[in-house]
Design a protein around this motif. Sequence first.
Motif, PDB file in Angstrom:
ATOM      1  N   GLY A  48      -3.972  22.068   4.978  1.00 25.26           N
ATOM      2  CA  GLY A  48      -4.586  21.151   6.135  1.00 25.26           C
ATOM      3  C   GLY A  48      -4.533  19.775   5.816  1.00 25.26           C
ATOM      4  O   GLY A  48      -3.724  19.334   4.778  1.00 25.26           O
ATOM      5  N   VAL A  49      -4.879  18.750   6.542  1.00 25.90           N
ATOM      6  CA  VAL A  49      -4.458  17.361   6.630  1.00 25.90           C
ATOM      7  C   VAL A  49      -5.126  16.786   5.275  1.00 25.90           C
ATOM      8  O   VAL A  49      -4.688  16.104   4.476  1.00 25.90           O
ATOM      9  N   VAL A  50      -6.583  17.486   4.703  1.00 24.04           N
ATOM     10  CA  VAL A  50      -6.958  16.764   3.663  1.00 24.04           C
ATOM     11  C   VAL A  50      -6.263  17.094   2.395  1.00 24.04           C
ATOM     12  O   VAL A  50      -5.812  16.391   1.546  1.00 24.04           O
ATOM     13  N   LEU A  51      -5.613  18.325   2.175  1.00 27.24           N
ATOM     14  CA  LEU A  51      -4.851  18.799   1.335  1.00 27.24           C
ATOM     15  C   LEU A  51      -3.568  18.220   1.251  1.00 27.24           C
ATOM     16  O   LEU A  51      -2.929  17.672   0.131  1.00 27.24           O
ATOM     17  N   GLN A  52      -2.997  17.890   2.342  1.00 30.74           N
ATOM     18  CA  GLN A  52      -1.566  16.963   2.360  1.00 30.74           C
ATOM     19  C   GLN A  52      -2.011  15.800   1.941  1.00 30.74           C
ATOM     20  O   GLN A  52      -0.966  15.191   1.119  1.00 30.74           O
ATOM     21  N   VAL A  53      -2.913  14.911   2.511  1.00 24.57           N
ATOM     22  CA  VAL A  53      -3.309  13.617   1.880  1.00 24.57           C
ATOM     23  C   VAL A  53      -3.590  13.606   0.459  1.00 24.57           C
ATOM     24  O   VAL A  53      -2.959  12.583  -0.306  1.00 24.57           O
ATOM     25  N   LEU A  54      -4.183  14.492  -0.088  1.00 26.58           N
ATOM     26  CA  LEU A  54      -4.576  14.799  -1.718  1.00 26.58           C
ATOM     27  C   LEU A  54      -3.407  14.902  -2.454  1.00 26.58           C
ATOM     28  O   LEU A  54      -3.284  14.324  -3.605  1.00 26.58           O
ATOM     29  N   VAL A  55      -2.425  15.754  -1.886  1.00 22.85           N
ATOM     30  CA  VAL A  55      -1.147  16.186  -2.562  1.00 22.85           C
ATOM     31  C   VAL A  55      -0.433  14.598  -2.674  1.00 22.85           C
ATOM     32  O   VAL A  55       0.236  14.458  -3.590  1.00 22.85           O
ATOM     33  N   PHE A  56      -0.094  14.204  -1.533  1.00 22.70           N
ATOM     34  CA  PHE A  56       0.405  12.622  -1.329  1.00 22.70           C
ATOM     35  C   PHE A  56      -0.141  11.738  -2.492  1.00 22.70           C
ATOM     36  O   PHE A  56       0.775  11.199  -3.202  1.00 22.70           O
ATOM     37  N   VAL A  57      -1.569  11.568  -2.351  1.00 20.65           N
ATOM     38  CA  VAL A  57      -1.931  10.674  -3.366  1.00 20.65           C
ATOM     39  C   VAL A  57      -1.860  11.014  -4.839  1.00 20.65           C
ATOM     40  O   VAL A  57      -1.278  10.344  -5.719  1.00 20.65           O
ATOM     41  N   ILE A  58      -2.015  12.182  -5.182  1.00 20.40           N
ATOM     42  CA  ILE A  58      -2.100  12.872  -6.480  1.00 20.40           C
ATOM     43  C   ILE A  58      -0.478  12.699  -6.941  1.00 20.40           C
ATOM     44  O   ILE A  58      -0.448  12.132  -8.037  1.00 20.40           O
ATOM     45  N   VAL A  59       0.385  13.074  -6.082  1.00 17.16           N
ATOM     46  CA  VAL A  59       1.867  13.081  -6.826  1.00 17.16           C
ATOM     47  C   VAL A  59       2.237  11.710  -6.942  1.00 17.16           C
ATOM     48  O   VAL A  59       2.824  11.232  -8.000  1.00 17.16           O
ATOM     49  N   SER A  60       2.065  10.787  -6.005  1.00 19.58           N
ATOM     50  CA  SER A  60       2.452   9.163  -5.858  1.00 19.58           C
ATOM     51  C   SER A  60       1.817   8.573  -6.981  1.00 19.58           C
ATOM     52  O   SER A  60       2.429   7.910  -7.903  1.00 19.58           O
ATOM     53  N   VAL A  61       0.444   8.684  -7.335  1.00 19.71           N
ATOM     54  CA  VAL A  61      -0.172   8.139  -8.541  1.00 19.71           C
ATOM     55  C   VAL A  61       0.393   8.557  -9.787  1.00 19.71           C
ATOM     56  O   VAL A  61       0.552   7.800 -10.906  1.00 19.71           O
ATOM     57  N   ALA A  62       0.605   9.870  -9.915  1.00 14.29           N
ATOM     58  CA  ALA A  62       0.815  10.526 -11.150  1.00 14.29           C
ATOM     59  C   ALA A  62       2.273   9.953 -11.374  1.00 14.29           C
ATOM     60  O   ALA A  62       2.598   9.756 -12.461  1.00 14.29           O
ATOM     61  N   LEU A  63       3.243   9.893 -10.407  1.00  7.95           N
ATOM     62  CA  LEU A  63       4.594   9.399 -10.499  1.00  7.95           C
ATOM     63  C   LEU A  63       4.527   7.693 -11.007  1.00  7.95           C
ATOM     64  O   LEU A  63       5.362   7.415 -12.055  1.00  7.95           O
ATOM     65  N   ILE A  64       3.811   7.067 -10.452  1.00  4.12           N
ATOM     66  CA  ILE A  64       3.669   5.599 -10.863  1.00  4.12           C
ATOM     67  C   ILE A  64       2.876   5.600 -12.210  1.00  4.12           C
ATOM     68  O   ILE A  64       3.388   4.629 -13.055  1.00  4.12           O
ATOM     69  N   ALA A  65       2.087   6.213 -12.326  1.00  2.00           N
ATOM     70  CA  ALA A  65       1.506   6.471 -13.780  1.00  2.00           C
ATOM     71  C   ALA A  65       2.262   6.760 -15.101  1.00  2.00           C
ATOM     72  O   ALA A  65       2.209   6.323 -16.140  1.00  2.00           O
ATOM     73  N   VAL A  66       3.168   7.782 -14.567  1.00  2.45           N
ATOM     74  CA  VAL A  66       3.969   8.261 -15.712  1.00  2.45           C
ATOM     75  C   VAL A  66       5.281   7.500 -15.825  1.00  2.45           C
ATOM     76  O   VAL A  66       5.778   7.145 -16.839  1.00  2.45           O
ATOM     77  N   VAL A  67       6.056   7.355 -14.753  1.00  2.00           N
ATOM     78  CA  VAL A  67       7.297   7.022 -14.754  1.00  2.00           C
ATOM     79  C   VAL A  67       7.453   5.421 -14.692  1.00  2.00           C
ATOM     80  O   VAL A  67       8.480   4.837 -15.535  1.00  2.00           O
ATOM     81  N   ARG A  68       6.763   4.730 -14.107  1.00  2.00           N
ATOM     82  CA  ARG A  68       6.826   3.167 -14.204  1.00  2.00           C
ATOM     83  C   ARG A  68       6.707   2.692 -15.701  1.00  2.00           C
ATOM     84  O   ARG A  68       7.569   1.778 -15.840  1.00  2.00           O
ATOM     85  N   PRO A  69       5.843   3.201 -16.388  1.00  2.00           N
ATOM     86  CA  PRO A  69       5.825   2.516 -17.919  1.00  2.00           C
ATOM     87  C   PRO A  69       7.159   2.733 -18.701  1.00  2.00           C
ATOM     88  O   PRO A  69       7.693   2.119 -19.266  1.00  2.00           O
ATOM     89  N   VAL A  70       7.557   3.983 -18.408  1.00  2.00           N
ATOM     90  CA  VAL A  70       8.927   4.531 -18.891  1.00  2.00           C
ATOM     91  C   VAL A  70       9.957   3.582 -18.712  1.00  2.00           C
ATOM     92  O   VAL A  70      10.738   3.109 -19.364  1.00  2.00           O
ATOM     93  N   ALA A  71      10.152   3.403 -17.268  1.00  3.54           N
ATOM     94  CA  ALA A  71      10.984   2.453 -16.851  1.00  3.54           C
ATOM     95  C   ALA A  71      11.116   0.903 -17.196  1.00  3.54           C
ATOM     96  O   ALA A  71      12.020   0.429 -17.419  1.00  3.54           O
TER      97      ALA A  71
END
Length: 144
Positions: A48-71
């Motif tokens: 559903g739309v709620v799940l889609q938005v949650l997946v977008f937010v979780i994946v985006s925030v996780a990548l920014i939180a993990v990859v950005r400091p390493v970069a």
Amino acid sequence: MDDINAWVWWLVGAAGLGIPLVVTAMPEFGMLSVGAVAAAVAAGLGGGVVLQVLVFVIVSVALIAVVRPVAARHRTQLPELATGIEALKGKQAIVLERVDGSGAGRVKLGGEIWSARSLDGTQAYEVGQEVDVVDIDGATAIVM
């Protein structure tokens, strides 16, 4: 809007986020784009739309939180292997022609013959002496 599935809209959003990534070279846009692709997968699997938005937010925030400091850490590190002119600084050279402050002298540095001048304009080095390369100014080795 009902004619096009939600996953297509997420892919359009991912492509839209990819454009500023290329233009500005800000990796955060790429991470948001990956989040949009993950949301498209969730939409394609029937979420559903709620799940889609949650997946977008979780994946985006996780990548920014993990990859950005390493970069950022990799961006601030100096290269371990000096190349080019940087590799010549600190090396020893042999005087082939008298070197003084005028820049008319010659040294053998790294197997090549370089024009050279002394760091201290009053100091002169005679043929056969070993000198240390302090800097490279154009095609002239600054020695002491």
